[in-house]
Write a protein that holds these residues in place. Structure first.
Motif, PDB file in Angstrom:
ATOM      1  N   PHE A 114       0.825  -1.203   0.000  1.00 14.70           N
ATOM      2  CA  PHE A 114       0.000   0.000   0.000  1.00 14.70           C
ATOM      3  C   PHE A 114       0.862   1.256   0.000  1.00 14.70           C
ATOM      4  O   PHE A 114       2.012   1.248   0.460  1.00 14.70           O
ATOM      5  N   HIS A 115       0.277   2.332  -0.482  1.00 12.70           N
ATOM      6  CA  HIS A 115       0.918   3.632  -0.329  1.00 12.70           C
ATOM      7  C   HIS A 115       1.056   3.932   1.153  1.00 12.70           C
ATOM      8  O   HIS A 115       0.141   3.689   1.943  1.00 12.70           O
ATOM      9  N   ARG A 116       2.209   4.443   1.527  1.00  9.44           N
ATOM     10  CA  ARG A 116       2.474   4.712   2.943  1.00  9.44           C
ATOM     11  C   ARG A 116       1.413   5.656   3.537  1.00  9.44           C
ATOM     12  O   ARG A 116       0.948   5.445   4.674  1.00  9.44           O
ATOM     13  N   GLN A 117       1.016   6.686   2.805  1.00  8.04           N
ATOM     14  CA  GLN A 117       0.036   7.624   3.336  1.00  8.04           C
ATOM     15  C   GLN A 117      -1.363   7.019   3.411  1.00  8.04           C
ATOM     16  O   GLN A 117      -2.170   7.411   4.254  1.00  8.04           O
ATOM     17  N   LYS A 118      -1.659   6.068   2.548  1.00  9.03           N
ATOM     18  CA  LYS A 118      -2.948   5.385   2.654  1.00  9.03           C
ATOM     19  C   LYS A 118      -2.975   4.523   3.908  1.00  9.03           C
ATOM     20  O   LYS A 118      -3.974   4.523   4.647  1.00  9.03           O
ATOM     21  N   ALA A 119      -1.905   3.768   4.142  1.00  8.94           N
ATOM     22  CA  ALA A 119      -1.839   2.948   5.354  1.00  8.94           C
ATOM     23  C   ALA A 119      -1.971   3.823   6.602  1.00  8.94           C
ATOM     24  O   ALA A 119      -2.669   3.466   7.557  1.00  8.94           O
ATOM     25  N   HIS A 120      -1.321   4.967   6.574  1.00  7.26           N
ATOM     26  CA  HIS A 120      -1.388   5.886   7.718  1.00  7.26           C
ATOM     27  C   HIS A 120      -2.825   6.366   7.920  1.00  7.26           C
ATOM     28  O   HIS A 120      -3.331   6.369   9.050  1.00  7.26           O
ATOM     29  N   LEU A 121      -3.486   6.785   6.851  1.00 13.55           N
ATOM     30  CA  LEU A 121      -4.842   7.314   6.976  1.00 13.55           C
ATOM     31  C   LEU A 121      -5.803   6.258   7.503  1.00 13.55           C
ATOM     32  O   LEU A 121      -6.631   6.531   8.390  1.00 13.55           O
ATOM     33  N   ILE A 122      -5.708   5.035   6.999  1.00 14.36           N
ATOM     34  CA  ILE A 122      -6.602   3.971   7.450  1.00 14.36           C
ATOM     35  C   ILE A 122      -6.416   3.699   8.934  1.00 14.36           C
ATOM     36  O   ILE A 122      -7.387   3.645   9.704  1.00 14.36           O
TER      37      ILE A 122
ATOM     38  N   PRO B 265      -6.075  -5.071 -17.033  1.00 18.51           N
ATOM     39  CA  PRO B 265      -6.993  -4.312 -16.182  1.00 18.51           C
ATOM     40  C   PRO B 265      -6.933  -4.706 -14.711  1.00 18.51           C
ATOM     41  O   PRO B 265      -7.010  -3.844 -13.836  1.00 18.51           O
ATOM     42  N   SER B 266      -6.773  -5.993 -14.423  1.00 21.84           N
ATOM     43  CA  SER B 266      -6.721  -6.422 -13.024  1.00 21.84           C
ATOM     44  C   SER B 266      -5.517  -5.816 -12.307  1.00 21.84           C
ATOM     45  O   SER B 266      -5.616  -5.432 -11.132  1.00 21.84           O
ATOM     46  N   GLU B 267      -4.383  -5.690 -13.005  1.00 17.16           N
ATOM     47  CA  GLU B 267      -3.201  -5.088 -12.389  1.00 17.16           C
ATOM     48  C   GLU B 267      -3.372  -3.583 -12.221  1.00 17.16           C
ATOM     49  O   GLU B 267      -2.900  -3.000 -11.237  1.00 17.16           O
ATOM     50  N   VAL B 268      -4.051  -2.954 -13.179  1.00 12.58           N
ATOM     51  CA  VAL B 268      -4.292  -1.516 -13.081  1.00 12.58           C
ATOM     52  C   VAL B 268      -5.226  -1.216 -11.912  1.00 12.58           C
ATOM     53  O   VAL B 268      -5.010  -0.278 -11.134  1.00 12.58           O
ATOM     54  N   VAL B 269      -6.291  -2.021 -11.759  1.00  8.50           N
ATOM     55  CA  VAL B 269      -7.205  -1.862 -10.623  1.00  8.50           C
ATOM     56  C   VAL B 269      -6.443  -2.005  -9.314  1.00  8.50           C
ATOM     57  O   VAL B 269      -6.597  -1.192  -8.387  1.00  8.50           O
ATOM     58  N   ASP B 270      -5.617  -3.028  -9.221  1.00 10.59           N
ATOM     59  CA  ASP B 270      -4.850  -3.262  -7.997  1.00 10.59           C
ATOM     60  C   ASP B 270      -3.916  -2.093  -7.707  1.00 10.59           C
ATOM     61  O   ASP B 270      -3.783  -1.659  -6.556  1.00 10.59           O
ATOM     62  N   TRP B 271      -3.275  -1.553  -8.746  1.00 12.72           N
ATOM     63  CA  TRP B 271      -2.355  -0.424  -8.561  1.00 12.72           C
ATOM     64  C   TRP B 271      -3.089   0.800  -8.040  1.00 12.72           C
ATOM     65  O   TRP B 271      -2.641   1.460  -7.096  1.00 12.72           O
ATOM     66  N   PHE B 272      -4.211   1.132  -8.653  1.00 14.24           N
ATOM     67  CA  PHE B 272      -4.991   2.277  -8.189  1.00 14.24           C
ATOM     68  C   PHE B 272      -5.463   2.069  -6.748  1.00 14.24           C
ATOM     69  O   PHE B 272      -5.429   2.994  -5.935  1.00 14.24           O
ATOM     70  N   GLN B 273      -5.896   0.864  -6.446  1.00 15.12           N
ATOM     71  CA  GLN B 273      -6.405   0.603  -5.096  1.00 15.12           C
ATOM     72  C   GLN B 273      -5.311   0.765  -4.048  1.00 15.12           C
ATOM     73  O   GLN B 273      -5.534   1.323  -2.976  1.00 15.12           O
ATOM     74  N   ARG B 274      -4.112   0.285  -4.335  1.00 14.95           N
ATOM     75  CA  ARG B 274      -3.020   0.365  -3.372  1.00 14.95           C
ATOM     76  C   ARG B 274      -2.413   1.761  -3.279  1.00 14.95           C
ATOM     77  O   ARG B 274      -1.930   2.169  -2.229  1.00 14.95           O
ATOM     78  N   SER B 275      -2.444   2.501  -4.398  1.00 16.57           N
ATOM     79  CA  SER B 275      -1.663   3.728  -4.493  1.00 16.57           C
ATOM     80  C   SER B 275      -2.428   4.988  -4.117  1.00 16.57           C
ATOM     81  O   SER B 275      -1.812   6.033  -3.886  1.00 16.57           O
ATOM     82  N   PHE B 276      -3.753   4.917  -4.067  1.00 19.98           N
ATOM     83  CA  PHE B 276      -4.562   6.099  -3.780  1.00 19.98           C
ATOM     84  C   PHE B 276      -5.198   5.989  -2.399  1.00 19.98           C
ATOM     85  O   PHE B 276      -5.722   4.937  -2.028  1.00 19.98           O
ATOM     86  N   VAL B 277      -5.180   7.093  -1.670  1.00 17.53           N
ATOM     87  CA  VAL B 277      -5.739   7.069  -0.321  1.00 17.53           C
ATOM     88  C   VAL B 277      -7.233   6.769  -0.337  1.00 17.53           C
ATOM     89  O   VAL B 277      -7.784   6.262   0.646  1.00 17.53           O
ATOM     90  N   ASP B 278      -7.922   7.073  -1.445  1.00 17.05           N
ATOM     91  CA  ASP B 278      -9.358   6.803  -1.542  1.00 17.05           C
ATOM     92  C   ASP B 278      -9.656   5.599  -2.425  1.00 17.05           C
ATOM     93  O   ASP B 278     -10.804   5.385  -2.823  1.00 17.05           O
ATOM     94  N   GLY B 279      -8.633   4.807  -2.767  1.00 22.80           N
ATOM     95  CA  GLY B 279      -8.814   3.696  -3.687  1.00 22.80           C
ATOM     96  C   GLY B 279      -9.482   2.502  -3.037  1.00 22.80           C
ATOM     97  O   GLY B 279      -9.012   1.987  -2.018  1.00 22.80           O
TER      98      GLY B 279
END
Length: 490
Positions: free
Chosen positions: A37-45, A369-383
């Motif tokens: 996960f993005h570090r800032q997403k993990a922090h926010l959660i 597409p499955s890899e792109v979905v996974d990337w967006f989900q991990r990389s964005f704080v609202d993903g």
């Protein structure tokens, strides 16, 4: 008596039935161990989850465990949980004993109402149709039975390019949260987890998004009063000098459950009724929440799980390492470098860079597409997976070939040039599709259409573009050029 188990995206008061209801919160370390996960997403959660526990005090039982199953074993009484927001979590709670699954919350239109509407369509479902249905059903922005202003959508009025001066919009910045001891504890724990081998992407930084309902409602009030009036005209524009522009920055708060979408919708409607914001801005904001947000949530459940992995446009390439690791410094194309740096540094960019810079580039290169979905989900704080499946699979990779939209969201450098300030300082020329200075978006646009023209269904919106493709006499050379560029950073 059952205890209410709330996930980290169910943190608002509307996920409880009583003010004194007993609550269970489980912090699962395995969630962060499985994926980077993005570090800032993990922090926010984690910050939001721990802040909610602190607010509830003795009313809450907070469990830190390796998995949700491990955490649940520490609670003896039965629990109930609102329908989770991912198939994986839904299947988990359904498999557990002593767990009762309640209907979903945090959205406007009910599952029953959406299913009845969708079943009546017997084919392609369109946002515009659902949006009108939802406006009527929930009595939003109506004069009698008609839309205020006489039109359901004012999207055509909100397509202005950014100001030519390339200066930030003249709107006050959103209020930023102040970190506290809980945030310090979260940062310490994430540092410790990283030392233990749990991997994160992106950069750490000050928390930019609300972790409490009080912070979220403060940002909502500020947006409605100070930023909503300027939102509409430039909602589809991009500025390298102003990543936030007049956007609300409320998606993380909505997707954590800190805000009920209807309170934001009614707040925007009130701003229009009291003449504090123009209809074009208010309708655009309402369409995002009542229309698109609810639409993609319900489509995630309405379609089967295979929708996420569709590759009917031949998208079978893996994401290159530079993209997956957010290596913006490796990129020379100014728009992609700036947007990827925004993801790296903030875990957030607004919806147009997501669609027309990031996902557009992925579509043109044929990434899975499955890899792109996974990337967006991990990389964005609202993903979240429910957000991204329809957005990424149905719109950009167009892997469903028209179930959700009448054309793929693919565009060349001309669009980026018209709607941003990026191209003026870029080494690539948006007017060139061949040669050393050929824009990777312009060339990629033609290669995508050439590669998939036999797969794309007949659509009036594609006819004109395909005719332009037929008039190009150097398509083989463009194909060879893009093949040579391969997966290298542009």
């Amino acid at each position: 008596m059952s205890r209410r188990w709330i996930f980290a995206d169910q943190l608002g008061p509307h996920f409880l039935d009583d003010h004194d209801q007993q609550v269970l919160l489980i912090e699962s370390k395995a969630v962060f161990r499985r994926r980077a996960f993005h570090r800032q997403k993990a922090h926010l959660i984690l910050s939001a989850l721990r802040h909610r526990a602190a607010e509830l005090g003795d009313q809450a039982t907070y469990v830190r465990a390796e998995t949700y199953r491990d955490g649940l074993r520490q609670v003896p009484e039965p629990v109930e949980v609102c329908h989770p927001t991912s198939r994986r979590a839904r299947d988990l709670v359904r498999s557990l004993e002593r767990v009762t699954v309640l209907p979903p919350r945090g959205f406007v239109t009910s599952t029953t109402d959406f299913t009845a509407w969708a079943d009546d369509r017997r084919g392609a479902m369109r946002l515009d149709d659902f949006y009108r249905h939802a406006r009527r059903q929930h009595r939003v922005l109506l004069d009698g039975d008609d839309p205020v202003g006489g039109r359901w959508s004012l999207d055509a009025d909100n397509r202005q390019p950014p100001p030519k001066e390339s200066e930030p919009l003249d709107v006050p910045p959103p209020p930023l949260p102040e970190e506290d001891d809980i945030d310090a504890e979260v940062r310490y724990d994430l540092d410790r987890w990283a030392a233990e081998g749990i991997r994160f992407v992106g950069r750490d930084g000050p928390r930019l998004f609300p972790a409490t309902r009080a912070e979220a409602t403060d940002r909502l009030r500020h947006f409605l009063r100070h930023r909503l009036p300027s939102f509409g005209p430039y909602e589809n524009a991009m500025l390298g000098t102003d990543p936030f522009m007049a956007h609300s920055l409320l998606s993380p708060s909505l997707n954590l459950g800190l805000l009920d979408p209807m309170e934001a919708i009614r707040g925007a409607e009130q701003a229009y009724r009291e003449q504090d914001a123009p209809l074009s801005s208010v309708e655009a904001f309402v369409r995002q929440l009542l229309g698109w947000r609810d639409f993609v949530w319900h489509l995630y459940w309405y379609f089967d799980a295979g929708h996420r992995g569709g590759d009917r446009v031949g998208a079978r390439r893996s994401l290159p390492a530079w993209f997956g690791n957010l290596d913006a410094d490796a990129v020379q194309a100014r728009c992609l470098a700036d947007v990827l740096a925004g993801v790296r540094d903030r875990g957030w960019v607004h919806h147009v860079p997501r669609l027309m810079v990031l996902a557009n580039y992925a579509l043109q290169r044929g990434w899975r597409p499955s890899e792109v979905v996974d990337w967006f989900q991990r990389s964005f704080v609202d993903g979240h997976e429910w957000v991204l499946t329809a957005n990424v699979v149905g719109m950009n990779p167009y892997a469903d070939l028209g179930q959700l939209s009448t054309k793929p969201y693919v565009g060349g450098g001309a669009y980026v040039n018209r709607m941003s300030d990026y191209c003026g300082g870029c080494r690539y020329d948006p007017k060139q599709h061949l040669g050393e200075n050929a824009c990777p978006y312009t060339a990629g646009h033609w290669v995508f259409l050439d590669r998939n023209r036999e797969r794309l269904p007949s659509s009036p919106r594609l006819v004109r573009t395909l005719r332009q493709l037929d008039r190009l006499d150097d398509v083989p050379a463009i194909r060879d050029q893009e093949k040579e560029r391969g997966s290298q950073a542009p």
